[in-house]
Scaffold this motif. Structure first.
Motif, short mmCIF file in Angstrom:
data_model
loop_
_atom_site.label_atom_id
_atom_site.label_comp_id
_atom_site.label_asym_id
_atom_site.label_seq_id
_atom_site.Cartn_x
_atom_site.Cartn_y
_atom_site.Cartn_z
N GLU A 184 0.82 -1.21 0.00
CA GLU A 184 0.00 0.00 0.00
C GLU A 184 0.86 1.25 0.00
O GLU A 184 0.49 2.27 -0.59
CB GLU A 184 -0.93 0.01 1.21
CG GLU A 184 -2.09 -0.97 1.11
CD GLU A 184 -1.73 -2.35 1.63
OE1 GLU A 184 -2.61 -3.21 1.63
OE2 GLU A 184 -0.58 -2.57 2.02
N ALA A 185 2.00 1.21 0.68
CA ALA A 185 2.91 2.36 0.69
C ALA A 185 3.41 2.66 -0.72
O ALA A 185 3.51 3.81 -1.13
CB ALA A 185 4.08 2.11 1.64
N VAL A 186 3.74 1.60 -1.46
CA VAL A 186 4.18 1.79 -2.84
C VAL A 186 3.05 2.33 -3.69
O VAL A 186 3.23 3.25 -4.49
CB VAL A 186 4.71 0.46 -3.42
CG1 VAL A 186 4.94 0.59 -4.92
CG2 VAL A 186 6.00 0.05 -2.72
N THR A 235 6.88 5.45 0.97
CA THR A 235 5.98 6.16 0.05
C THR A 235 6.66 7.37 -0.57
O THR A 235 6.59 7.59 -1.78
CB THR A 235 4.70 6.60 0.79
OG1 THR A 235 4.01 5.44 1.27
CG2 THR A 235 3.78 7.38 -0.13
N GLU A 236 7.33 8.15 0.26
CA GLU A 236 8.03 9.33 -0.24
C GLU A 236 9.12 8.93 -1.23
O GLU A 236 9.28 9.56 -2.29
CB GLU A 236 8.63 10.12 0.92
CG GLU A 236 9.36 11.37 0.47
CD GLU A 236 9.99 12.14 1.64
OE1 GLU A 236 10.65 13.16 1.37
OE2 GLU A 236 9.81 11.71 2.80
N LEU A 282 7.14 3.30 6.65
CA LEU A 282 6.21 3.24 5.52
C LEU A 282 6.05 4.60 4.86
O LEU A 282 5.93 4.71 3.64
CB LEU A 282 4.87 2.69 5.98
CG LEU A 282 4.86 1.22 6.40
CD1 LEU A 282 3.51 0.84 6.98
CD2 LEU A 282 5.22 0.32 5.23
N ALA A 283 6.06 5.66 5.69
CA ALA A 283 5.98 7.01 5.12
C ALA A 283 7.22 7.30 4.28
O ALA A 283 7.13 7.90 3.20
CB ALA A 283 5.84 8.03 6.25
N GLY A 317 0.66 4.14 -2.73
CA GLY A 317 0.41 5.52 -2.37
C GLY A 317 1.21 6.48 -3.21
O GLY A 317 0.80 7.60 -3.47
N ALA A 318 2.38 6.03 -3.68
CA ALA A 318 3.20 6.85 -4.55
C ALA A 318 2.98 6.55 -6.01
O ALA A 318 3.11 7.42 -6.87
CB ALA A 318 4.68 6.65 -4.20
N PHE A 335 9.27 6.21 -3.10
CA PHE A 335 8.73 5.72 -4.36
C PHE A 335 8.19 6.86 -5.21
O PHE A 335 8.22 6.79 -6.45
CB PHE A 335 7.65 4.66 -4.12
CG PHE A 335 8.07 3.30 -4.61
CD1 PHE A 335 7.72 2.88 -5.88
CD2 PHE A 335 8.82 2.47 -3.80
CE1 PHE A 335 8.12 1.64 -6.34
CE2 PHE A 335 9.23 1.23 -4.25
CZ PHE A 335 8.88 0.81 -5.54
N GLY A 336 7.70 7.91 -4.57
CA GLY A 336 7.26 9.06 -5.34
C GLY A 336 8.39 9.67 -6.15
O GLY A 336 8.18 10.16 -7.27
#
Length: 249
Positions: free
Chosen positions: A19-21, A231-232, A227-228, A23-24, A234-235
């Motif tokens: 889900e973290a991935v 996400t950052e 996880l944050a 998210g980006a 992967f963005g």
């Protein structure tokens, strides 16, 4: 290629690395090869690209064996469809070797190492390669590792794959002695890398650090922060993947 990358996440938490991935990664792109759990992905259009690049996000499970089986299933399904992947990304959280990989930091592997694949002897641990067979390491493309590190601010070093998570200071010290460039420890990277190698596809491993490697202290874990960070990261990673061509290596 119709599909350019498959990202393999651990997916063992209510909000897991998959889900973290996502998210980006953004837009959903359904993909369900047999034996895996897929959550979707994105294509280049969602990020202003023009290569038709897509990212399929698959929760591969815990441990190197299940990760290898899940990744191999996805790679085989794509190959049979006539749209093989150009890259496999193993993404998730992991333990960091302090002080070089603090909690909340991001690590990209320049080596994916099977740290406990071998034999215990009276003289100590012997890797399987010294027993005369197998392999214990895979090297991601150096230029891609460099680009990812520059784009995300990640540290670069070896990421160790273990079947038993380190829980003592003694084992942490022994691993660091055997693998002086190691920054992180996780449980899936080598399995994913073996599957990728069997298909002739390069691999990348990215880990966000959720806890120090060593004595287990759940109060010190920072999974949400890791996880944050994932996400950052992967963005910032997605444009790098869209601009990278494995055939230019």
């Amino acid at each position: 290629m119709e599909r350019d990358a498959v990202a393999a996440g651990l997916g063992a938490l209510p909000l897991g690395p998959d889900e973290a991935v996502l998210g980006a990664a953004g837009r959903a792109h359904p993909f369900r090869p047999s034996g895996t759990t897929a959550h979707g992905g994105s294509d280049a259009a969602a990020h202003g690209g023009d290569r038709g690049c897509s990212l399929d996000v698959i929760a591969v499970g815990v441990g190197p064996a299940l990760a290898a089986a899940s990744a191999a299933s996805a790679l085989t399904a794509a190959a049979l469809e006539g749209a093989p992947y150009d890259l496999v990304v193993c993404a998730g959280i992991g333990g960091g070797f302090l002080p070089r990989a603090p909690v909340g930091s991001l690590v990209v592997a320049d080596e994916v190492v099977a740290a406990d694949l071998g034999a215990e002897t009276a003289e100590g641990f012997v890797p399987v390669t010294e027993l005369g067979f197998g392999t214990v390491r895979h090297e991601p493309p150096a230029d891609l590792v460099r680009r990812v590190a520059e784009a995300t601010g990640a540290r670069t070093g070896a990421v160790l794959t273990v079947s038993t998570v380190t829980g003592t200071a003694a084992r942490a010290a022994a691993l660091q002695e055997r693998h002086p460039t190691a920054l992180a420890e996780a449980m899936e990277g080598f399995g994913v890398a073996e599957a990728a190698a069997a298909h002739g596809v390069p691999v990348l491993e990215i880990r966000a650090i959720s806890n120090p490697v060593g004595p287990r202290d759940r109060a010190a874990w920072r999974i949400a922060d890791a996880l944050a960070a994932l996400t950052e990261g992967f963005g910032k990673l997605t444009p790098v993947l869209e601009g990278w061509n494995r055939h230019d290596r």
